[in-house]
Write a protein that holds these residues in place. Sequence first.
Motif, PDB file in Angstrom:
ATOM      1  N   GLU A 255       2.573  -4.208   5.976  1.00 20.44           N
ATOM      2  CA  GLU A 255       2.360  -4.099   4.527  1.00 20.44           C
ATOM      3  C   GLU A 255       2.732  -2.709   4.027  1.00 20.44           C
ATOM      4  O   GLU A 255       3.304  -2.558   2.951  1.00 20.44           O
ATOM      5  N   ASN A 258       6.446  -2.582   3.809  1.00 19.19           N
ATOM      6  CA  ASN A 258       6.915  -3.375   2.657  1.00 19.19           C
ATOM      7  C   ASN A 258       6.762  -2.597   1.353  1.00 19.19           C
ATOM      8  O   ASN A 258       7.678  -2.586   0.504  1.00 19.19           O
ATOM      9  N   GLN A 259       5.621  -1.935   1.193  1.00 20.84           N
ATOM     10  CA  GLN A 259       5.385  -1.170  -0.030  1.00 20.84           C
ATOM     11  C   GLN A 259       6.334   0.017  -0.151  1.00 20.84           C
ATOM     12  O   GLN A 259       6.726   0.393  -1.247  1.00 20.84           O
ATOM     13  N   ASP A 262       9.987  -1.623  -0.714  1.00 23.10           N
ATOM     14  CA  ASP A 262      10.118  -2.372  -1.970  1.00 23.10           C
ATOM     15  C   ASP A 262       8.910  -2.086  -2.854  1.00 23.10           C
ATOM     16  O   ASP A 262       8.062  -2.963  -3.075  1.00 23.10           O
ATOM     17  N   PRO A 263       8.805  -0.858  -3.382  1.00 27.00           N
ATOM     18  CA  PRO A 263       7.653  -0.509  -4.231  1.00 27.00           C
ATOM     19  C   PRO A 263       7.657  -1.317  -5.515  1.00 27.00           C
ATOM     20  O   PRO A 263       8.678  -1.548  -6.125  1.00 27.00           O
ATOM     21  N   LYS A 264       6.485  -1.759  -5.879  1.00 25.38           N
ATOM     22  CA  LYS A 264       6.373  -2.594  -7.098  1.00 25.38           C
ATOM     23  C   LYS A 264       6.373  -1.719  -8.344  1.00 25.38           C
ATOM     24  O   LYS A 264       5.815  -0.654  -8.375  1.00 25.38           O
TER      25      LYS A 264
END
Length: 264
Positions: A255, A258-259, A262-264
């Motif tokens: 996780e 992933n962050q 691909d930061p939101k």
Amino acid sequence: TAQTEDIGNNSILASTYGLKNLKIVAQNLPSWTSDKTDNYSDLEELYGEMLGVWSRYVGHVVTHVGGVLEATKNPSQEGDVYTMVPKAYQKSAIKWLHQNAFETPTWLIDKSILQNINYAGYTDRIRRLQSRHLNNLLNFERIGRLIDHGAMDSSNYTALSLLKDLRLGIWSETKSASNVTVFRRNLQRVYLDRMAYLMIEDINQNRSRQYFNVSQSDVRALVRGELNQLKQTLTLASKKALHTETNYHYKDCIERINQLLDPK
């Protein structure tokens, strides 16, 4: 070639001898201090000194990764002023660091010492020691030098070699279904935090020579590639992990990656 407490011609061997002596000190520290003085203050002080000596020995080896030898010369003299540390020596340094710094130095974790000088903080003290040297290996200046070295001669030890060797060593437990101890879990999170730093931050111009542009160099691409490789490895490893804490750790690391990617 000239470092504190290292006057030989092989820093790896010198640090190996140093650690052998230090392990003798660690085994005898309580009997040489508190058992004689009936006071734990000297044990606490000398244990801290011992950790500092350990750190210096490790630092001597770190220096050679991405290292450059400087020889003062005039144009009339043969040879170059600056030469890269040989690839084989750098590979040996990385191997030594995995064996002596990043594999948990259990000989420094002695209950007869720790439980008599403090009531907590045992795991974090080891994390701080290891993070200092891992962060030093993964700094912009060192990676920048290795990029230059690879550009000058592809047979040199490169930035990609460093990143790959560190990933494979720091995450060696993923090769099997073995459990990951709390000390190694801490170190692996240090690794992820440092990779995040390399992805997001830049060279501190007040503390470093600004000799390359990080955002326009290979640094981000190399780090992103290594994180993607690690993500694939952790995805497979999490399916094999039998130990609950190890399983949770791997999933948390996925996780975190992933962050970062691909930061939101």
